[in-house]
Motif scaffolding. Sequence first.
Motif, short mmCIF file in Angstrom:
data_model
loop_
_atom_site.label_atom_id
_atom_site.label_comp_id
_atom_site.label_asym_id
_atom_site.label_seq_id
_atom_site.Cartn_x
_atom_site.Cartn_y
_atom_site.Cartn_z
N VAL A 125 15.45 -20.60 -9.29
CA VAL A 125 15.50 -22.06 -9.52
C VAL A 125 16.35 -22.30 -10.76
O VAL A 125 16.08 -21.75 -11.83
CB VAL A 125 14.07 -22.64 -9.72
N ARG A 126 17.44 -23.06 -10.60
CA ARG A 126 18.39 -23.28 -11.69
C ARG A 126 18.65 -24.79 -11.85
O ARG A 126 18.83 -25.50 -10.86
CB ARG A 126 19.68 -22.56 -11.40
N ASN A 127 18.69 -25.26 -13.12
CA ASN A 127 19.05 -26.66 -13.46
C ASN A 127 20.54 -26.69 -13.69
O ASN A 127 21.04 -26.26 -14.74
CB ASN A 127 18.31 -27.15 -14.69
N VAL A 128 21.26 -27.19 -12.68
CA VAL A 128 22.71 -27.24 -12.79
C VAL A 128 23.20 -28.60 -13.28
O VAL A 128 24.40 -28.86 -13.29
CB VAL A 128 23.33 -26.90 -11.41
N GLY A 129 22.25 -29.47 -13.68
CA GLY A 129 22.62 -30.80 -14.17
C GLY A 129 22.91 -30.81 -15.66
O GLY A 129 23.03 -29.74 -16.29
N SER A 130 23.01 -32.05 -16.20
CA SER A 130 23.36 -32.20 -17.63
C SER A 130 22.19 -32.65 -18.48
O SER A 130 22.36 -32.93 -19.67
CB SER A 130 24.51 -33.21 -17.77
N ALA A 131 21.00 -32.74 -17.88
CA ALA A 131 19.82 -33.18 -18.64
C ALA A 131 18.63 -32.37 -18.22
O ALA A 131 18.61 -31.74 -17.15
CB ALA A 131 19.56 -34.66 -18.41
N THR A 132 17.62 -32.33 -19.04
CA THR A 132 16.40 -31.59 -18.76
C THR A 132 15.71 -32.17 -17.54
O THR A 132 15.61 -33.39 -17.38
CB THR A 132 15.46 -31.65 -19.97
N ALA A 133 15.21 -31.28 -16.70
CA ALA A 133 14.40 -31.69 -15.55
C ALA A 133 12.94 -31.53 -15.94
O ALA A 133 12.55 -30.55 -16.55
CB ALA A 133 14.73 -30.84 -14.34
N PHE A 134 12.15 -32.52 -15.61
CA PHE A 134 10.74 -32.52 -15.98
C PHE A 134 9.88 -32.34 -14.74
O PHE A 134 10.27 -32.70 -13.62
CB PHE A 134 10.39 -33.84 -16.68
N ASP A 135 8.67 -31.84 -15.01
CA ASP A 135 7.67 -31.66 -13.95
C ASP A 135 8.27 -30.90 -12.75
O ASP A 135 8.12 -31.29 -11.59
CB ASP A 135 7.11 -33.01 -13.50
N VAL A 136 8.96 -29.81 -13.06
CA VAL A 136 9.57 -29.01 -11.99
C VAL A 136 8.47 -28.26 -11.23
O VAL A 136 7.59 -27.62 -11.84
CB VAL A 136 10.59 -28.01 -12.55
N ALA A 137 8.49 -28.34 -9.90
CA ALA A 137 7.51 -27.65 -9.04
C ALA A 137 8.25 -27.02 -7.87
O ALA A 137 9.15 -27.61 -7.27
CB ALA A 137 6.45 -28.63 -8.57
N VAL A 138 7.85 -25.77 -7.56
CA VAL A 138 8.45 -25.06 -6.42
C VAL A 138 7.36 -24.85 -5.37
O VAL A 138 6.25 -24.40 -5.68
CB VAL A 138 9.02 -23.70 -6.85
N HIS A 139 7.71 -25.24 -4.15
CA HIS A 139 6.77 -25.13 -3.02
C HIS A 139 7.31 -24.09 -2.02
O HIS A 139 8.49 -24.14 -1.67
CB HIS A 139 6.63 -26.50 -2.33
N ASP A 140 6.43 -23.23 -1.58
CA ASP A 140 6.81 -22.22 -0.59
C ASP A 140 5.59 -21.92 0.28
O ASP A 140 4.51 -22.47 0.05
CB ASP A 140 7.31 -20.95 -1.28
N ALA A 141 5.76 -21.01 1.23
CA ALA A 141 4.64 -20.64 2.12
C ALA A 141 4.72 -19.16 2.44
O ALA A 141 5.80 -18.55 2.45
CB ALA A 141 4.69 -21.47 3.40
N VAL A 142 3.56 -18.55 2.70
CA VAL A 142 3.52 -17.14 3.11
C VAL A 142 4.07 -17.08 4.53
O VAL A 142 3.58 -17.79 5.42
CB VAL A 142 2.08 -16.58 3.05
N PRO A 143 5.12 -16.23 4.78
CA PRO A 143 5.72 -16.19 6.12
C PRO A 143 4.70 -15.79 7.18
O PRO A 143 3.77 -15.01 6.94
CB PRO A 143 6.82 -15.14 5.98
N VAL A 170 10.49 -21.50 4.26
CA VAL A 170 11.36 -22.52 3.61
C VAL A 170 10.70 -22.95 2.30
O VAL A 170 9.53 -23.34 2.28
CB VAL A 170 11.58 -23.73 4.52
N ALA A 171 11.46 -22.85 1.22
CA ALA A 171 10.95 -23.27 -0.11
C ALA A 171 11.65 -24.57 -0.54
O ALA A 171 12.79 -24.86 -0.13
CB ALA A 171 11.17 -22.18 -1.14
N SER A 172 10.98 -25.30 -1.37
CA SER A 172 11.57 -26.54 -1.92
C SER A 172 11.23 -26.67 -3.39
O SER A 172 10.26 -26.08 -3.88
CB SER A 172 11.05 -27.75 -1.14
N VAL A 173 12.08 -27.42 -4.07
CA VAL A 173 11.83 -27.68 -5.48
C VAL A 173 11.79 -29.19 -5.70
O VAL A 173 12.60 -29.95 -5.14
CB VAL A 173 12.92 -27.03 -6.37
N THR A 174 10.84 -29.67 -6.50
CA THR A 174 10.75 -31.10 -6.90
C THR A 174 10.80 -31.17 -8.42
O THR A 174 10.38 -30.24 -9.13
CB THR A 174 9.45 -31.74 -6.40
N PHE A 175 11.32 -32.28 -8.91
CA PHE A 175 11.40 -32.46 -10.37
C PHE A 175 11.48 -33.96 -10.66
O PHE A 175 11.66 -34.80 -9.77
CB PHE A 175 12.60 -31.72 -10.93
N ALA A 176 11.39 -34.29 -11.93
CA ALA A 176 11.49 -35.69 -12.41
C ALA A 176 12.54 -35.76 -13.50
O ALA A 176 12.65 -34.86 -14.32
CB ALA A 176 10.15 -36.19 -12.94
#
Length: 469
Positions: free
Chosen positions: A42-60, A110-116
């Motif tokens: 998980v990488r922040n490729v933007g120009s500002a801090t990402a807050f409340d970062v959460a990664v969601h995944d599932a056991v295959p 399939v994994a996903s990332v959410t942030f604020a």
Amino acid sequence: MLASPAPGVRHLDGAQNPSMEIQKRAPAEVQVGLPATFTLLVRNVGSATAFDVAVHDAVPRGAKLVRTNPTAQVDGNGKLLWKLGEIAAGAEQVLTVELVPEAEGELGSVASVTFAAQASVRTMSTLPKLAVKQTAAESVLGGETVRVQIEVTNTGTGTARGVELEEDVPANMRHASGVSTLGMTLGDLAPGESERVEIELTAVSAGQAVNKVRAISTNQAVCESSATIDVVLPKLAVQLEGPRLRYLERQASYRATISNTGTAMANNVGLTVYLPRGMEFISAANEGTYMPDQHAVEWSLAELAAGAMASTEVALLPVQEGDFVLRMQGSADGVNSDPIDKKVQVEGQSELAFSIEDDNDPIETDGYTTYLIRVSNTGTRMDSEVQLVLELPEGSRSEQVHAPVNHQASQKAIVFAPIPAMQPKDQQVYRVSIRHTREGTHVVRAQLKSKNRPVPVIKEESTQVYSDN
């Protein structure tokens, strides 16, 4: 916390553009029953801090979870959750999942990332606040002008926009414009800024004047001020004391009093009594002056303090019958008293006068003498039913009677019929000859009465009778 009621740190000001990138890696081939490691980047490729970062995944499906690093939250359905918090711009986080395949076939999830993203803004909140101060004399004399200095100040922290000043003219004062409410535009007032205006008011009646002033801005700033000004004014009251009934040619005295019932000194005080045509001026106390052209008497006084009074007298002579009115009024600088009327009834008065005298005294016994009785109306009014009675002493009798009316004679008295009317200045004469037969002093008593004088007036005339024997 995604939102805050207070401004954030300075680096949150302006546009915030965090951007998260997620990538999953797996071995090219895994075998059933043998552990295998899967990686999430998980990488922040933007120009500002990402807050409340959460990664969601599932056991295959077809695999069993052994462990995660860092440890993920796992629910009963095999869902995985990593709460990573803040990830600065350009930073990255590596997550690993160790699985044991349990069946052949394709294995994956399939994994996903959410942030604020957080952005902050700040401004300054201000409050305009108006203060009004009035400066004026504490008291003013009625009829004079008072200047009211009004100062409006913005004591707040923000600009007061479109300030208007309103003034309610007190009921006992007047503005030159004639309006009851004045309005003035002051414009914008910055914090600490003041505007001054001056209002001139004229005092018209005594009492406390409450001057109310309001300052109002278009952005809700309001202030009201009240100032009390005591309007002082002399107030004159007059009183005239004296007889309400007077007879012709009988002098009458009247007492004139002027009082200052107001709250200020009365200057250049004048007192005037206007005489009716039926009364003539005789004299006045305290240097009163008779003014023939006005048929009036006037007094002057330099000043009369509040609560004080002054009195004087005037003597008058009634010269005409009838109902008359004495009018009196007081005056001073800027003020007059209410005029008062004193009603006077002037009547004529009947005044009967009479005399009795004998023409022969002393006389011998059995001689006679003549008694002359004169009756006059010396008053100014007609009298009626004027009656004369002569009482005779013992041993006396009437011989001759000359009178303007009939009479009845007895041994004891001569009663004359009443004279119907006697006008002022009328005179009637009675001549009675009486014979006296006894020696001694004989007294003839005369009684006179009338309608206006019902109680008899008595006069006596004595005659000395002597004997030569």
